[in-house]
Design a protein around this motif. Structure first.
Motif, PDB file in Angstrom:
ATOM      1  N   ALA A   8       6.687   9.267  14.887  1.00  0.00           N
ATOM      2  CA  ALA A   8       7.909   9.251  15.682  1.00  0.00           C
ATOM      3  C   ALA A   8       8.732   7.988  15.441  1.00  0.00           C
ATOM      4  CB  ALA A   8       7.562   9.372  17.154  1.00  0.00           C
ATOM      5  N   LEU A   9       8.048   6.880  15.203  1.00  0.00           N
ATOM      6  CA  LEU A   9       8.803   5.623  15.167  1.00  0.00           C
ATOM      7  C   LEU A   9       9.499   5.380  13.839  1.00  0.00           C
ATOM      8  CD1 LEU A   9       6.476   3.488  17.310  1.00  0.00           C
ATOM      9  CD2 LEU A   9       8.546   4.712  17.879  1.00  0.00           C
ATOM     10  N   ALA A  27       4.406  -4.920  16.849  1.00  0.00           N
ATOM     11  CA  ALA A  27       5.824  -5.039  16.510  1.00  0.00           C
ATOM     12  C   ALA A  27       6.673  -4.174  17.422  1.00  0.00           C
ATOM     13  CB  ALA A  27       6.041  -4.642  15.054  1.00  0.00           C
ATOM     14  N   TYR A  28       6.194  -2.947  17.650  1.00  0.00           N
ATOM     15  CA  TYR A  28       7.025  -2.069  18.445  1.00  0.00           C
ATOM     16  C   TYR A  28       6.985  -2.443  19.915  1.00  0.00           C
ATOM     17  CZ  TYR A  28      10.154   1.681  18.535  1.00  0.00           C
ATOM     18  OH  TYR A  28      11.310   2.363  18.650  1.00  0.00           O
ATOM     19  N   PHE A  52       6.568  13.937  16.231  1.00  0.00           N
ATOM     20  CA  PHE A  52       5.656  13.474  17.273  1.00  0.00           C
ATOM     21  C   PHE A  52       4.246  13.975  16.981  1.00  0.00           C
ATOM     22  CE2 PHE A  52       3.782  14.750  21.448  1.00  0.00           C
ATOM     23  CZ  PHE A  52       3.438  13.480  21.859  1.00  0.00           C
ATOM     24  N   ILE A  77      12.448  11.643  20.381  1.00  0.00           N
ATOM     25  CA  ILE A  77      11.082  11.462  20.919  1.00  0.00           C
ATOM     26  C   ILE A  77      10.924  12.082  22.301  1.00  0.00           C
ATOM     27  CG2 ILE A  77       9.312   9.807  21.530  1.00  0.00           C
ATOM     28  CD1 ILE A  77      10.545   7.837  19.685  1.00  0.00           C
ATOM     29  N   ILE A  78      11.870  11.787  23.213  1.00  0.00           N
ATOM     30  CA  ILE A  78      11.638  12.118  24.628  1.00  0.00           C
ATOM     31  C   ILE A  78      11.404  13.616  24.856  1.00  0.00           C
ATOM     32  CG2 ILE A  78      12.600  12.004  26.957  1.00  0.00           C
ATOM     33  CD1 ILE A  78      13.860   9.397  26.279  1.00  0.00           C
ATOM     34  N   ASP A  84       4.027  -0.673  11.319  1.00  0.00           N
ATOM     35  CA  ASP A  84       4.927  -1.016  12.429  1.00  0.00           C
ATOM     36  C   ASP A  84       5.745  -2.255  12.110  1.00  0.00           C
ATOM     37  OD1 ASP A  84       2.737  -2.750  12.670  1.00  0.00           O
ATOM     38  OD2 ASP A  84       3.171  -3.059  14.790  1.00  0.00           O
ATOM     39  N   THR A 105       4.591   6.311  21.118  1.00  0.00           N
ATOM     40  CA  THR A 105       5.615   7.205  21.658  1.00  0.00           C
ATOM     41  C   THR A 105       5.985   6.796  23.070  1.00  0.00           C
ATOM     42  OG1 THR A 105       3.738   8.651  21.889  1.00  0.00           O
ATOM     43  CG2 THR A 105       5.436   9.337  20.385  1.00  0.00           C
ATOM     44  N   VAL A 152       7.790  14.522  23.829  1.00  0.00           N
ATOM     45  CA  VAL A 152       6.775  13.978  24.739  1.00  0.00           C
ATOM     46  C   VAL A 152       6.797  14.740  26.060  1.00  0.00           C
ATOM     47  CG1 VAL A 152       5.971  11.905  25.891  1.00  0.00           C
ATOM     48  CG2 VAL A 152       7.014  11.728  23.663  1.00  0.00           C
ATOM     49  N   VAL A 185      17.146   7.958  18.568  1.00  0.00           N
ATOM     50  CA  VAL A 185      15.677   8.043  18.513  1.00  0.00           C
ATOM     51  C   VAL A 185      15.131   8.626  19.806  1.00  0.00           C
ATOM     52  CG1 VAL A 185      13.615   6.744  18.150  1.00  0.00           C
ATOM     53  CG2 VAL A 185      15.732   5.947  17.221  1.00  0.00           C
ATOM     54  N   ALA A 186      15.727   8.183  20.914  1.00  0.00           N
ATOM     55  CA  ALA A 186      15.256   8.653  22.216  1.00  0.00           C
ATOM     56  C   ALA A 186      15.385  10.165  22.295  1.00  0.00           C
ATOM     57  CB  ALA A 186      16.061   7.993  23.325  1.00  0.00           C
ATOM     58  N   LYS A 233       2.668  12.207  14.312  1.00  0.00           N
ATOM     59  CA  LYS A 233       2.500  10.800  14.717  1.00  0.00           C
ATOM     60  C   LYS A 233       3.338   9.869  13.866  1.00  0.00           C
ATOM     61  CE  LYS A 233      -1.915  11.275  16.950  1.00  0.00           C
ATOM     62  NZ  LYS A 233      -2.057  12.712  16.767  1.00  0.00           N
ATOM     63  N   GLY A 261       8.380   4.095  22.857  1.00  0.00           N
ATOM     64  CA  GLY A 261       9.702   4.601  22.474  1.00  0.00           C
ATOM     65  C   GLY A 261      10.413   5.202  23.660  1.00  0.00           C
ATOM     66  N   VAL A 262       9.703   6.027  24.412  1.00  0.00           N
ATOM     67  CA  VAL A 262      10.315   6.695  25.563  1.00  0.00           C
ATOM     68  C   VAL A 262      10.771   5.667  26.597  1.00  0.00           C
ATOM     69  CG1 VAL A 262       9.865   8.200  27.513  1.00  0.00           C
ATOM     70  CG2 VAL A 262       9.028   8.816  25.263  1.00  0.00           C
ATOM     71  N   ASP A 270      13.076   5.649  14.191  1.00  0.00           N
ATOM     72  CA  ASP A 270      13.832   4.520  14.715  1.00  0.00           C
ATOM     73  C   ASP A 270      14.424   3.700  13.570  1.00  0.00           C
ATOM     74  OD1 ASP A 270      14.867   3.174  16.803  1.00  0.00           O
ATOM     75  OD2 ASP A 270      13.105   1.956  17.223  1.00  0.00           O
ATOM     76  N   HIS A 306      13.699   3.194  25.324  1.00  0.00           N
ATOM     77  CA  HIS A 306      15.037   3.760  25.195  1.00  0.00           C
ATOM     78  C   HIS A 306      15.565   4.259  26.527  1.00  0.00           C
ATOM     79  CE1 HIS A 306      13.858   3.635  20.941  1.00  0.00           C
ATOM     80  NE2 HIS A 306      15.119   3.299  20.822  1.00  0.00           N
ATOM     81  N   PHE A 343       3.726  17.574  27.959  1.00  0.00           N
ATOM     82  CA  PHE A 343       3.090  17.564  29.279  1.00  0.00           C
ATOM     83  C   PHE A 343       2.782  18.972  29.780  1.00  0.00           C
ATOM     84  CE2 PHE A 343       4.761  13.234  29.926  1.00  0.00           C
ATOM     85  CZ  PHE A 343       3.597  12.666  30.373  1.00  0.00           C
ATOM     86  N   PHE A 365      11.807  13.685  31.632  1.00  0.00           N
ATOM     87  CA  PHE A 365      10.502  13.122  31.261  1.00  0.00           C
ATOM     88  C   PHE A 365       9.788  12.608  32.505  1.00  0.00           C
ATOM     89  CE2 PHE A 365       8.215   9.148  30.513  1.00  0.00           C
ATOM     90  CZ  PHE A 365       7.185   9.621  29.731  1.00  0.00           C
TER      91      PHE A 365
END
Lengths: 266, 403
Positions: free
Chosen positions: B43-44, A33-34, B38, B222-223, B104, A84, B226, B218-219, B41, A87-88, B47, A91, B230, B277
């Motif tokens: 994150a969505l 879905a995503y 995040f 999340i961003i 989802d 994720t 993430v 949302v971005a 788990k 999503g990144v 949204d 967007h 790193f 990112f």
């Protein structure tokens, strides 16, 4: 007959519903879905690029949607969390597209049409593209149907029967990109996921076989299009979101049917 | 450029300065709250929450107009959006738990339905002739243009409050997002912590509506998380790094959009976060693409060097061009492929270590030591000098190798 804008809009909506229903069933089964949503979001970047290059939005949207889907497929095997990452990327692409559009003067108002669809202004050419794309997607899925189903059900089983799940995934990705591109005109980038998921989700409790689920989903999608357009005409609401609202109502009704049946069975 | 520098140094007027500070606070709050999501788990889910705010905005506007106001009070609109976001969240949970649909699909369904309904409401509102509806569509993509002083204050204060709440709740939330089972065993009520987490996310979403817009908030959640992931493997550092990344994105983005009135605020902020990112994806040590490919190349060269030397020991010809290149570059073979003295010495050492390892695996029972044999780890790094002397004693007299 095609002179009436309501007729054209209805035909365009039904075309998208027919393509989206079988694809949407796979999206629900495979928990993509995503993935669908992200591909759709990225398509706005394709629209922005097409507008900047002054070409038709269809090839631009297909190209960016494909690029996005392939990027995600490649990166997902490398230990990054899939959702994720989606999503990144989605967007970022959406933000990039919106900023790019804001640099092009004079299409600010048009942007809303691509975000939410502008089904009432579908031209004969658009109609041809939509039905062409829909037939392509439906044909692709019908051709690969049993292989896709096996690969969805069990990857080892698929390997054993000589089916390459990666290739089937690629077929679905391609179908998704084409569907997103043809659906932009009808429901807009932000609501394409609804056309994919909701009819399939509503059909699930009513169907006993995968084929029946895809067919019922197509029927629900088409019905939502016709009723939603009618409602938009009468109530003077935007057409794309109205279609989604009707689809949501059908989903709610099917959930009630399921709950009642579950109650009787007990 | 000058306007941008002015905005960056808070010289572009009181409003712009307040907005930039508000955006920085919001970005910080979004980054830290997003890291919890995040790590957990989930994150969505955010949204769906963000898209579910739209009908609340419309309904709150309609109610305020019906009560005789002009329907523009930001507080009222935000309260409405928080309420409908909460309903959306409950619906996602209900669908995921009570039907056969996966989470989802539940998120996708709730998200698009609420969003579609919200757009219908907004369109209906546009056709009303009461209230002041201009500016409601700014909630979609965010805008700082025409923001009232009061609105900017609400954003700045709200952002600060969320940051404070995260500071207070950071320990239980870290525990739960890191290992929920352990947290439950420690006596933490994970359900309540999860609830608090979603509450914080909702607060960020609602406060960010006016600035970033509901499509892209949302971005911002999340961003940064993430991106921060790193650079470090420690939860605490991910948190604060994500906060910093979010804060910088918010601040620079707001300043950029204040200096060029045509640039939409939300997308610019997200774009800056996305650029950070992309940089991290490429350059981060250990987890970045560049570092990974360098490490891969280094590993490849070591394997080729060793295979080449083993071939020298056995007197076999070497055909692989990369192996030949590496051996030549290190002066282990001559241009015509014949081993140099140095090459012979290295090859003899590798052959000897290979036989030492053979003995070691035969006589040594400790598999955690012998298990480290991969052909690349020097035996001196694994065993002590005494142990190696013991292996040598069992090797017997030196034997000639085939050169």
């Amino acid at each position: 007959m095609l002179d009436d804008f309501m007729t054209r809009a209805t035909l365009a909506g039904i075309g998208v519903a027919l393509a989206a229903a079988p694809l949407g069933s796979f999206v629900v089964w495979r928990r993509m879905a995503y993935f669908g949503d992200a591909t759709a979001h990225a398509a706005i970047l394709g629209v922005a690029l097409s507008l900047a290059l002054e070409i038709s939005i269809f090839p631009g949207a297909v190209a960016i949607a494909l690029l996005m889907a392939l990027t995600v497929s490649t990166l997902s095997g490398r230990g990054y969390a899939m959702d994720t990452l989606l999503g990144v990327l989605a967007h970022s692409a959406l933000a990039f597209g919106l900023v790019a559009v804001s640099f092009l003067s004079g299409i600010r108002i048009d942007l809303m049409a691509y975000l939410f669809g502008d089904i009432l202004s579908v031209s004969r050419g658009d109609l041809a593209v939509i039905w062409g794309g829909a037939i392509l997607v439906a044909g692709l899925i019908a051709w690969r149907w049993s292989a896709l189903l096996t690969a969805t059900l069990n990857e080892e089983l698929a390997y054993a029967s000589g089916i390459d799940p990666k290739r089937e995934q690629l077929a679905l990705t391609l179908a998704l990109a084409v569907t997103v591109a043809v659906a932009i005109k009808v429901v807009g980038v932000l609501l394409i996921a609804a056309m994919l998921i909701i009819p399939a989700a509503a059909a699930r409790p009513l169907a006993r076989t995968p084929e029946a689920m895809a067919l019922i989903a197509a029927g629900i999608g088409a019905a939502a299009t016709v009723i939603g357009l009618r409602a938009a005409f009468v109530l003077d609401t935007p057409a794309g979101p109205s279609i989604v609202c009707v689809a949501a109502l059908i989903f709610a009704m099917s959930s009630v049917v399921r709950a009642l049946r579950g109650g009787l069975a007990r | 450029m000058e306007a941008f520098l002015d905005a960056l140094t808070l010289q572009a007027g009181y409003n712009a300065a307040l907005v930039a500070i508000g955006a920085a606070l919001l970005g910080f709050a979004a980054g830290t709250a997003g890291s919890f999501l995040f790590l957990r788990k989930r994150a969505l889910v955010s949204d769906a929450v963000a898209h579910a705010t739209l009908p609340g905005v419309g309904i709150a506007f309609l109610i305020m107009v019906a009560l005789g106001g002009e329907g523009r009070s930001l507080i009222g609109l935000l309260l409405g959006s928080a309420l409908s976001a909460w309903i959306g969240l409950l619906l996602v949970e209900w669908i995921a738990h009570r039907t056969r649909l996966a989470e989802d699909a539940a998120i996708g369904a709730v998200l698009s339905v609420f969003f579609g309904f919200g757009v219908v409401l907004l369109t209906v509102i546009q056709t009303l002739d009461r209230g002041r509806q201009a500016g409601l569509e700014d909630f979609l993509l965010g805008s700082t243009a025409g923001m009232l002083l009061q609105d900017a204050q609400i954003i700045a204060i709200g952002g600060a409050l969320v940051v404070a709440a995260i500071w207070v709740l950071r320990r239980p939330m870290t525990l739960v997002s890191f290992d929920a089972g352990y947290a439950a065993a420690m006596g933490v009520d994970t359900r309540r912590v999860d609830l608090a987490m979603m509450g914080l996310v909702m607060a960020v979403t609602v406060i960010g509506l006016k600035l970033v817009g509901l499509i892209l908030i949302v971005a911002l959640l999340i961003i940064p998380a993430v991106t921060a992931r790193f650079w470090t493997n420690r939860v605490e550092r991910v948190l604060w790094a994500a906060g910093a990344i979010g804060g910088v994105s918010g601040y620079v983005g707001a300043a950029l959009s204040a200096s060029a009135p045509d640039l939409p605020t939300g997308p610019i902020i997200v774009l800056i976060a996305a650029a950070l990112f992309a940089l991290s994806l490429l350059l981060a040590p250990a987890r970045g693409v560049l570092a990974a490919s360098l490490a891969h190349r280094r590993f490849q060269r070591r394997v080729h060097r060793r295979q080449g030397l083993l071939a020298l020991v056995r007197g076999e010809p070497i055909h692989d061009p990369l192996t030949l290149r590496i051996l030549r570059a290190e002066g282990l073979i001559r241009a015509d492929g014949v081993a140099t003295d140095k090459g012979r010495a290295h090859a003899a050492k590798i052959a000897r270590d290979e036989r030492r390892w053979d003995i070691a695996r035969r006589v040594h029972q400790d598999t955690s030591l012998t298990g480290r044999y991969d052909g690349l780890t020097p035996i001196e790094d694994v065993f002590t000098a005494d142990q190696i002397a013991d292996f040598d004693a069992r090797l017997g007299p030196p034997q000639p190798v085939g050169f």
